[in-house]
Scaffold this motif. Structure first.
Motif, PDB file in Angstrom:
ATOM      1  N   VAL A 183     105.663 112.183 -24.018  1.00  0.00           N
ATOM      2  CA  VAL A 183     104.643 111.611 -23.149  1.00  0.00           C
ATOM      3  C   VAL A 183     104.942 111.976 -21.696  1.00  0.00           C
ATOM      4  CG1 VAL A 183     103.652 109.462 -22.291  1.00  0.00           C
ATOM      5  CG2 VAL A 183     104.148 109.730 -24.731  1.00  0.00           C
ATOM      6  N   ILE A 221      97.912 105.982 -20.227  1.00  0.00           N
ATOM      7  CA  ILE A 221      98.732 105.305 -19.228  1.00  0.00           C
ATOM      8  C   ILE A 221      97.863 104.361 -18.389  1.00  0.00           C
ATOM      9  CG2 ILE A 221     100.211 105.625 -17.207  1.00  0.00           C
ATOM     10  CD1 ILE A 221     101.480 106.598 -19.797  1.00  0.00           C
ATOM     11  N   TYR A 274     104.664 103.832 -24.810  1.00  0.00           N
ATOM     12  CA  TYR A 274     103.850 104.882 -25.429  1.00  0.00           C
ATOM     13  C   TYR A 274     104.804 105.955 -25.948  1.00  0.00           C
ATOM     14  CZ  TYR A 274     100.137 108.485 -25.735  1.00  0.00           C
ATOM     15  OH  TYR A 274      99.249 109.456 -26.147  1.00  0.00           O
ATOM     16  N   VAL A 289      96.825 111.749 -22.114  1.00  0.00           N
ATOM     17  CA  VAL A 289      97.994 110.978 -21.749  1.00  0.00           C
ATOM     18  C   VAL A 289      97.726 110.122 -20.502  1.00  0.00           C
ATOM     19  CG1 VAL A 289      99.175 112.649 -20.248  1.00  0.00           C
ATOM     20  CG2 VAL A 289     100.506 111.098 -21.653  1.00  0.00           C
ATOM     21  N   TYR A 337     108.235 101.694 -21.157  1.00  0.00           N
ATOM     22  CA  TYR A 337     108.905 102.842 -21.765  1.00  0.00           C
ATOM     23  C   TYR A 337     107.901 103.886 -22.225  1.00  0.00           C
ATOM     24  CZ  TYR A 337     112.189 105.620 -24.420  1.00  0.00           C
ATOM     25  OH  TYR A 337     112.962 106.657 -24.878  1.00  0.00           O
ATOM     26  N   TYR A 338     108.041 105.096 -21.698  1.00  0.00           N
ATOM     27  CA  TYR A 338     107.259 106.220 -22.201  1.00  0.00           C
ATOM     28  C   TYR A 338     108.198 107.248 -22.809  1.00  0.00           C
ATOM     29  CZ  TYR A 338     103.777 104.192 -19.067  1.00  0.00           C
ATOM     30  OH  TYR A 338     102.932 103.328 -18.439  1.00  0.00           O
TER      31      TYR A 338
END
Lengths: 216, 216
Positions: free
Chosen positions: A132, A97, A104, A93, A127-128
């Motif tokens: 995530v 990023i 994601y 992750v 936007y995650y």
DNA sequence: ACTCTTCTCAGGGTTTTCCACTATAAATTT
DNA sequence: AAATTTATAGTGGAAAACCCTGAGAAGAGT
């Protein structure tokens, strides 16, 4: 350079789903789909790339794809990426990023999360998804807390786990006793101890715990 | 029993792609999409299951899914399955064929192969994609036989699913009877019928099925 | 009309599970 | 060495699960 409408390009490795998702995107009013292809490698060859603002990428290998995205962004820094990938592990992750994706989320995301993600990215935001963020928090916590969470399994003795497995395999007390060459009464005692330790009231409860623990 | 139009149900683990592919299927004239869900486990709970002729299944683990399909076919032998999965290895392809799927193509299949597959299955024929056939030829010379669905029994009734849920919730027969305002004997009968329909020997077995089905 | 399935209920039985309490040898931990 | 946990095993009893059989009513489908 501001467009009145955001132009998107879809990348999905499977032709049918690519077409189907493309259709879905075409029905969103806040973006305009200008193209699609089956691989991220292909997008820099697309003639309409200069019109593209957002690339929506479906990928099964998040890290590998993040790496590709990073390279593409070095050439076309104007492009925003929304990445759809499987549930990430704590390590990957951060890689993703770091690649600079604007969005994601996981495949399994519900439709409303989808909408939020694609709207956010098209408006220049980031936007995650929930999963995530969770993994991100988890991975940063790791640096502070080394304490391994005690597993439920440590709580049970080896023998108890064995009994649990057999109970959850639809074996009767008698059968288990024969299998392990011990008395039925012993098996009963183990089973009863399991009830108390696991806070359930019968073998059905044990079975559910066993399934959750993965012993069956 | 011939329907004028073939009724299909879509299974795709990812909500967005599920919706998008569903839309695509709705635009095909030769089938009528009557439902969709995110997991194969859920389909036997669907109220409209009795109308379904074909189940179109997207799955990442072909073998595991084939296993599920085989089990479902034993209960609902009327159902036809079209499986979409990753490129198979030589071993798994036989397992999948044996499960009795009517169609089996890879994710990466082009749109026209898709059309051929879904048309064929909806007409009661069998369709295996190019990659599948190739692997099949590669894997063996020996004959592969599709597993026949041995029971003609139809799906679980609403009441049975209800009983199943309560049994798997650690409720005793007596408690269930009170809950549903019926006799203990009735509950016992339902439970016994479930044993036979699901091929298990006690409540522990029922519980595992219930967990797999997602009713708990 | 006839069949099929479901849902309902019952008698009368066997087997298994579950409960409460006790207890001892062995291994493990403190 | 002492205390704790684990694995073993028991008595005796109540409750629940499980098995076999049969059967009537309601509803859907042929």
């Amino acid at each position: 350079m501001e467009h009145s409408t955001t132009h998107a390009c879809l990348v999905h490795p499977h032709p049918l789903e690519c077409e189907a998702v493309a259709e879905w995107l075409r029905r969103r009013s806040y973006i305009e789909l200008v193209g699609k292809c089956n691989s991220l490698d292909q997008i820099i060859q697309l003639p309409y790339l200069k019109e593209v603002d957002i690339v929506v990428v479906f990928a099964h290998h998040a890290e590998k794809t993040a790496d590709q995205i990073l390279k593409i962004r070095k050439l076309y820094s104007r492009l925003k990426f929304l990445l759809l990938a499987p549930s990430p592990c704590a390590e990957s992750v951060r890689e993703v990023i770091r690649s600079g994706v604007s969005g994601y989320i996981v495949f399994e995301a519900e439709l409303d999360e989808w909408e939020r993600a694609i709207r956010a990215v098209s408006e220049g935001k980031v936007y995650y998804g929930q999963e995530v963020m969770l993994k991100l928090a988890e991975s940063s916590l790791e640096t502070f807390i080394q304490e391994p969470a005690p597993t439920t399994r440590d709580f049970l003795s080896k023998r108890e786990v064995e009994i649990l497995r057999l109970v959850a395999s639809e074996y009767s007390t008698n059968r288990i006793a024969n299998e392990l060459c011990i008395s039925d009464k012993t098996v009963e005692t183990h089973r009863r101890n399991l009830f108390h330790k696991l806070g359930v009231k019968n073998s059905v409860g044990l079975t559910k715990v066993a399934v959750r623990m993965g012993v069956v």
